[in-house]
Enzyme design. Structure first.
Site, short mmCIF file in Angstrom:
data_model
loop_
_atom_site.label_atom_id
_atom_site.label_comp_id
_atom_site.label_asym_id
_atom_site.label_seq_id
_atom_site.Cartn_x
_atom_site.Cartn_y
_atom_site.Cartn_z
N ASP A 131 -0.16 5.24 0.80
CA ASP A 131 -0.44 6.24 1.83
C ASP A 131 -0.61 5.58 3.19
O ASP A 131 -1.43 4.68 3.36
CB ASP A 131 -1.71 7.02 1.49
CG ASP A 131 -1.54 7.87 0.23
OD1 ASP A 131 -0.39 8.14 -0.14
OD2 ASP A 131 -2.56 8.23 -0.38
N LYS A 173 -10.18 -1.86 -2.64
CA LYS A 173 -10.10 -2.49 -1.33
C LYS A 173 -11.36 -2.10 -0.53
O LYS A 173 -11.84 -0.98 -0.67
CB LYS A 173 -8.86 -1.98 -0.58
CG LYS A 173 -7.55 -2.16 -1.34
CD LYS A 173 -6.42 -1.46 -0.61
CE LYS A 173 -5.14 -1.45 -1.42
NZ LYS A 173 -4.04 -0.73 -0.76
N ASP A 229 0.87 -1.16 0.00
CA ASP A 229 0.00 0.00 0.00
C ASP A 229 0.92 1.23 0.00
O ASP A 229 2.13 1.10 0.27
CB ASP A 229 -0.88 -0.02 1.24
CG ASP A 229 -1.73 1.22 1.38
OD1 ASP A 229 -2.41 1.58 0.42
OD2 ASP A 229 -1.68 1.83 2.46
#
Length: 216
Positions: A19, A143, A17
């Site tokens: 951020d 997601k 991922d």
């Protein structure tokens, strides 16, 4: 007696991922949502709390149901693009060492953001950019659907069981678990439910991620 040759070990891959995992963008996200909320006459703190739990279109439906969602999204994208150009970003401690230590082609970024923004943020922080970025435009479902991580594995030619997902958020953790991958959580004081291993910081996780990638 001639022994059988050792079985070739399959390559392992690491899916990150962005951020909250590699780049600290919390202050940037808060400022963007605060400016967006101000445009619509909404309470910035209330909007941000909803935005933390939902995707943008779901956020608009909750906090601005009387407004055109396409216009809401266009305004948000404008603010996010401006923030990439003008905002101050920092990579988490250990991110540069980690990404630089992984073999080319062994890792990818899987993000709910868009590729041009991710590349802009990576340029601002000096982090190396991988060959593969699976962004919001690359999949039909984001997601916590497993689709983004499964798409990344397929494009890398990897089996899900040979992939390590590194995440900080519950939705990303659920996505990785549903994809049948090993999931490690970073950058939180308390472990996200379901992770196979938890590290309070990315720095703490660096040697373990490198060891996973090299079968150590």
């Amino acid at each position: 007696m001639i022994s059988e040759p050792a079985r070739t070990r399959r390559a392992r891959h690491v899916l990150f991922d962005v951020d909250g995992t590699l780049i600290d963008a919390v202050d940037n996200q808060r400022r963007v949502w605060a400016t967006w909320a101000q445009r619509y006459g909404l309470d910035a703190d209330e909007v941000y709390q909803v935005a933390l739990r939902t995707r943008p279109t779901e956020t608009f439906a909750q906090v601005a149901p009387d407004h055109d969602p396409d216009a809401c999204l266009a305004a948000l994208h404008e603010l996010e693009d401006d923030d990439v150009r003008r905002g101050v970003y920092a990579a988490f401690d250990g991110a540069s060492e980690l990404l630089g230590g992984l073999p080319p082609g062994s890792w990818a970024l899987v993000t709910s953001n868009y590729e041009h923004r991710v590349r802009g943020r990576f340029r601002r922080t000096g982090l190396p950019v991988p060959e593969l970025i699976v962004d919001a435009a690359a999949v039909e479902e984001g997601k916590p659907s497993p689709l983004p991580y499964l798409r990344a594995a397929a494009r890398l030619g990897a089996e899900p069981e040979d992939c390590l997902v590194v995440e900080d958020a519950p939705s990303g953790v659920r996505a990785g678990l549903r994809a049948g991958m090993t999931v490690w959580g970073v950058n939180s004081a308390v472990a996200v439910e379901g992770v196979h291993r938890h590290f309070a910081s990315l720095r703490e996780a660096v040697p373990h991620i490198l060891a996973f990638a090299s079968h150590r």
